[in-house]
Every structure is written in C-alpha cells, then in structure tokens.
Write a protein that holds these residues in place. Structure first.
Motif, PDB file in Angstrom:
ATOM      1  N   LYS A  89       0.818  -1.210   0.000  1.00  0.00           N
ATOM      2  CA  LYS A  89       0.000   0.000   0.000  1.00  0.00           C
ATOM      3  C   LYS A  89       0.852   1.261   0.000  1.00  0.00           C
ATOM      4  CE  LYS A  89      -4.297   1.555   2.167  1.00  0.00           C
ATOM      5  NZ  LYS A  89      -5.269   1.255   3.249  1.00  0.00           N
ATOM      6  N   PHE A 136      -6.150  -1.325  -3.524  1.00  0.00           N
ATOM      7  CA  PHE A 136      -6.348  -1.172  -2.085  1.00  0.00           C
ATOM      8  C   PHE A 136      -7.692  -0.512  -1.776  1.00  0.00           C
ATOM      9  CE2 PHE A 136      -1.789  -1.879  -2.249  1.00  0.00           C
ATOM     10  CZ  PHE A 136      -1.653  -2.824  -1.245  1.00  0.00           C
ATOM     11  N   GLY A 137      -8.238   0.230  -2.719  1.00  0.00           N
ATOM     12  CA  GLY A 137      -9.588   0.759  -2.554  1.00  0.00           C
ATOM     13  C   GLY A 137     -10.619  -0.355  -2.497  1.00  0.00           C
ATOM     14  N   GLU A 190     -10.308  -1.951   0.975  1.00  0.00           N
ATOM     15  CA  GLU A 190     -10.868  -1.101   2.024  1.00  0.00           C
ATOM     16  C   GLU A 190     -12.390  -1.203   2.051  1.00  0.00           C
ATOM     17  OE1 GLU A 190      -9.323   2.696   1.011  1.00  0.00           O
ATOM     18  OE2 GLU A 190      -7.243   2.161   1.538  1.00  0.00           O
ATOM     19  N   ARG A 191     -13.012  -1.152   0.869  1.00  0.00           N
ATOM     20  CA  ARG A 191     -14.482  -1.243   0.813  1.00  0.00           C
ATOM     21  C   ARG A 191     -14.963  -2.614   1.273  1.00  0.00           C
ATOM     22  NH1 ARG A 191     -13.436   2.009  -3.663  1.00  0.00           N
ATOM     23  NH2 ARG A 191     -13.379   0.280  -5.135  1.00  0.00           N
ATOM     24  N   GLY A 211     -13.436  -4.540   3.332  1.00  0.00           N
ATOM     25  CA  GLY A 211     -13.177  -4.616   4.760  1.00  0.00           C
ATOM     26  C   GLY A 211     -14.250  -3.967   5.611  1.00  0.00           C
ATOM     27  N   ARG A 212     -14.979  -3.020   5.041  1.00  0.00           N
ATOM     28  CA  ARG A 212     -16.051  -2.349   5.792  1.00  0.00           C
ATOM     29  C   ARG A 212     -17.343  -3.156   5.824  1.00  0.00           C
ATOM     30  NH1 ARG A 212     -13.775   2.404   3.207  1.00  0.00           N
ATOM     31  NH2 ARG A 212     -15.335   2.310   1.537  1.00  0.00           N
ATOM     32  N   LYS A 239     -12.941  -7.709   7.357  1.00  0.00           N
ATOM     33  CA  LYS A 239     -11.852  -6.819   7.764  1.00  0.00           C
ATOM     34  C   LYS A 239     -10.486  -7.448   7.520  1.00  0.00           C
ATOM     35  CE  LYS A 239     -14.071  -4.033  11.388  1.00  0.00           C
ATOM     36  NZ  LYS A 239     -14.086  -3.743  12.851  1.00  0.00           N
ATOM     37  N   ASP A 285      -8.534  -6.107   4.451  1.00  0.00           N
ATOM     38  CA  ASP A 285      -8.031  -4.735   4.411  1.00  0.00           C
ATOM     39  C   ASP A 285      -6.697  -4.674   5.144  1.00  0.00           C
ATOM     40  OD1 ASP A 285      -7.637  -2.053   4.260  1.00  0.00           O
ATOM     41  OD2 ASP A 285      -9.323  -1.481   5.550  1.00  0.00           O
TER      42      ASP A 285
END
Length: 445
Positions: free
Chosen positions: A34, A94-95, A98-99, A101-102, A108, A111
């Motif tokens: 990242k 990585f976007g 992240e999404r 992971g939410r 999670k 992420d």
C-alpha cells in the motif's frame, strides 16, 4: 510447508492425515504494498514495471471463516488483473480491499497494507471452515475467481449479479500467487487429473470467462454453424474462444497479429485466419477519427473466408481499437459480446449499423459457479485444453507479469508455487496421452 508438500507428493496421504497437518503461521506470497501505490507516478503505462512493485514475502496465514477453505497452492497463473494490480491502474486495488473490509467483521481481514494477488490456482485443500461439507482436506482442486456473499436477492438467479460480487485475488486479498490461498468453498472445482499442476491452474479465469461470453445463454448463446469472430485468437481469452467455437460446431474466424500466432490457431484446428499485420488494417485515421472504409475492407475479407457469410457473434475484448469494426461486420440480428477493453474503455461505433440492423451488444464479466463448473468439466473431459506457453517460479512473478504487460506471451503464463518443478500432478496418463498435442499447442511459443 515442506510437510504439506511431502504429503501432497506422497500421493497416498489420507484426508485424515491432511486434516492432522500443522498449518504454518506464515507462507510465501506475491504481493503489492500500500505504501508504494505512487511509485510509478509520472510514468506512462508501458514504462511501469511489475518487477519493481511485485514482492515475494512471507505473510501471516489468514483466519479461516465459515464457508471458506485454505488451499495449498501447487501452481497459479498470470492474468491481466495481476498486471493491473501491479502497476496500480486504472486504480489501486487497495480501494477494493478497504471497501470489502467495511462489509463485516470477517471481511476486515482483507483490508491490509499489502495485497496478495492471483486469480488462478491448482492445489490441495488443507482445511475448511464451518459449514463446508463437500470439500475435504486432501482433495485436489482448482478454483474459479468469483467471490460472492449472496445475502442479497439479486444474485440468486445469476451469482454474477450479486451486489457483493468480486474477483478473488484482485478485489479480495489472499490470492493464488502464493503457497497458500484463502477461497470460498463455492469457488472450488475438481482438478482435471490428466493435467499437471501448472496446466490445471492455467485455464481458470480465462476459460470460465470465454465460456460465459460465448457459449452461455448469459453471453453469446453460440449454436452450431455460427460464424464467430475471435479477436486475439491465440491469446489467453481468444485461445479458449477458438476452442469453444470448434468444439461447439461453430466456425471461428481468427484474428491474429503475426504468422506465429496464426500457426497456433491452426494447431487448435482453426482454418479461417486473418493476419492483421499482413492485411494492414488501420481502423483509426487518428486518435479521434475511425475509418469506415477499413471496416468495409475487413468485412469483405471475412466474407471472402466464409463464402459470403457475415459474422454471427463477435468475441470482443480489445475494446476501443476494434469495437467500431466489430459492430460493423456483425450480421443483421447478430451479437457482439464484450468482456474487456484492453486497448481502451471508451468505445466508439456508428450506431446506425447497430440499431437499424437489430444487432445486440452483450456485456459479459467472468462467470457464475455453474458456468465455471461446466467450463472446468470440459477441460477435465479433454474437450477443451490449456493454453499454457511458459511457466515461471514464484520468485519470478514480476518477470512473468512483465511478459504479459508487454504482450510478449502467448496463451497463459504459469507460475509454480509449492510445486518444485513442472510436470507433476498427473494421475490420468491414458487421457493425457490422447490429447498431448493439444495440451502442448502453446508450449514454447
């Protein structure tokens, strides 16, 4: 990992023995970081070098959740999505992580400050999570790359329509270019036992994609006698599209860029071949203007080869460079199926040739589990064959990805993970001997 490899190579290790194996705390994996997403800033796409961004490191073994499996990866392969991840185009993956992971406490895990890549594998199930009943430790498997949650109603007629549909190893973490991979159990399929580990790993993403795009009712719904225009007929996708056309009683019209690639198409059994370099097609006058005269010349060449018939289905994936020509040459009432845009996403075509001739453009993205299973079944039966041309070691994943990035490859490029050498993993020697020429059609090219 050595104990796991020894158990796999022993070839008579029981499921109970596999279940009793101690899993490692960490494993080798090809990943991007990242903190390096800006490393190629200011460079053109062609200048970006996957050898600089792809690292092979030890990472922690992820927690195993319900409906999931940990697989010892004997071999994997390179797809364009790994190239895109490695050069951080069109966006950083990585976007995606992240999404994802939410979404829940369990997701999670994905992420992380690193992304383990790879959307193909052939290997052996090590352990399964709660709720998994079909797949046992020790089962030899391949995996397709569709990851779905199926908590929404939309995905239950076609799992590709799940709002939480993702491509494993691209939009999720813990992919197949590693010694161990984390997959959902509904990604698993039986390994074709007449193939080596690297051969069995290589069809995955492109084979399933080609099946849906051309054969499935969700795609081209190809029938016997159809004329199928296949762009890049000797490539990863096109090589399977050519095989499906031949296997299904259609006639592929194979577009290639040089005589070497034309020879591969002929090896697969294709007879109608257009060498773009020899014909010199220039579909664009400049960056903004297409040349309909070249579309017409291209269509005339197709009719010359087919005995006056037009194209029923176009297998489209180059995108911007070819899409205007694809729409033009399709017969009245015909179909253009598209699954990618490797030459550019902003397609342009003359809509008069589409609407006034009742042609259809159908979007196609990977495949659902049923379509993937059918595609893998045809490989296992020796009806469809791998397009593997070369295999690298996991430590050479950057070079393997650069080959694909620079289009220096044919078919698929394989990567050995746990497998110590090529040629291992075959159990059905009789079936293999029957199809050895087809299995090796792309080798060394």
């Amino acid at each position: 990992m050595q104990q796991i490899l020894d158990a796999i190579q022993a070839d008579d290790t029981s499921s109970a023995d596999f279940a009793a194996l101690e899993l490692p705390e960490s494993y080798r994996a090809a990943l991007v970081r990242k903190d390096e997403v800006d490393m190629f800033e200011g460079l053109t796409t062609k200048e970006k070098d996957p050898r600089k961004s792809l690292h092979v490191e030890h990472v922690a073994l992820p927690e195993l959740g319900p409906g999931e499996a940990l697989v010892a990866v004997m071999a994997s392969a390179i797809n364009y999505n790994t190239v895109w991840t490695s050069i951080f185009e069109p966006v950083s993956t990585f976007g995606f992580l992240e999404r994802y992971g939410r979404l829940s406490e369990l997701t999670k895990r994905h992420d992380l400050p690193y992304h383990v890549v790879g959307s193909d594998l052939a290997g052996v199930v090590l352990k399964t999570g709660p709720g998994v009943t079909r797949w046992k430790p020790g089962t030899r498997v391949v995996a397709h790359c569709l990851s779905v949650e199926l908590e929404d109603p939309d995905g239950h007629s076609d799992t590709m329509l799940d709002p939480q549909q993702r491509i494993w190893g691209f939009e999720t973490n813990f992919g197949g270019l590693a010694d161990v991979a984390l997959v959902k159990a509904n990604q698993l399929m039986p390994k074709p036992e007449h193939l080596t580990w690297e051969e069995a790993a290589s069809p995955g993403l492109v084979n399933c994609t080609a099946y849906r795009q051309l054969v499935s009712r969700n795609g081209g719904d190809m029938k016997q006698g159809d004329n199928v225009l296949v762009w890049g007929a000797s490539g990863g996708l096109g090589g399977f599209a050519t095989q499906y056309a031949l296997n299904g009683g259609a006639t592929p019209v194979c577009v290639v860029s040089n005589e070497e690639k034309a020879a591969i198409a002929r090896k697969m059994g294709a007879e109608l071949i257009i060498n773009r370099s020899e014909e010199g097609y220039q579909f664009w006058k400049d960056e903004h203007t297409q040349d309909p005269k070249e579309w017409k010349r291209f269509g005339a060449k197709i009719r010359e080869l087919t005995g006056g018939e037009d194209i029923d289905i176009v297998f489209e994936h180059p995108g911007r460079e070819t899409f205007g020509a694809s729409v033009y040459v399709t017969r009245k009432g015909g179909t253009i199926t598209t699954c990618a845009s490797t030459s550019g996403y902003m397609h342009e075509y003359d809509n008069r040739y589409l609407w006034m001739n009742l042609k259809r453009i159908i979007s196609s993205h990977f495949a659902n589990y049923r379509e993937s299973w059918e595609a893998n079944r045809l490989v296992a039966k020796g009806r469809i064959h791998p397009t593997l041309s070369r295999t690298y070691q996991l430590e050479e994943v950057g070079q393997a990805s650069l080959d694909v990035h620079q289009n220096k490859h044919q078919g698929k490029v394989g990567v050995l993970c746990l497998a110590p050498e090529e040629g291992l993993g075959v159990r059905d020697e009789e079936l293999r001997a029957t199809h050895l020429d087809k299995i090796n059609a792309f080798r060394g090219v």
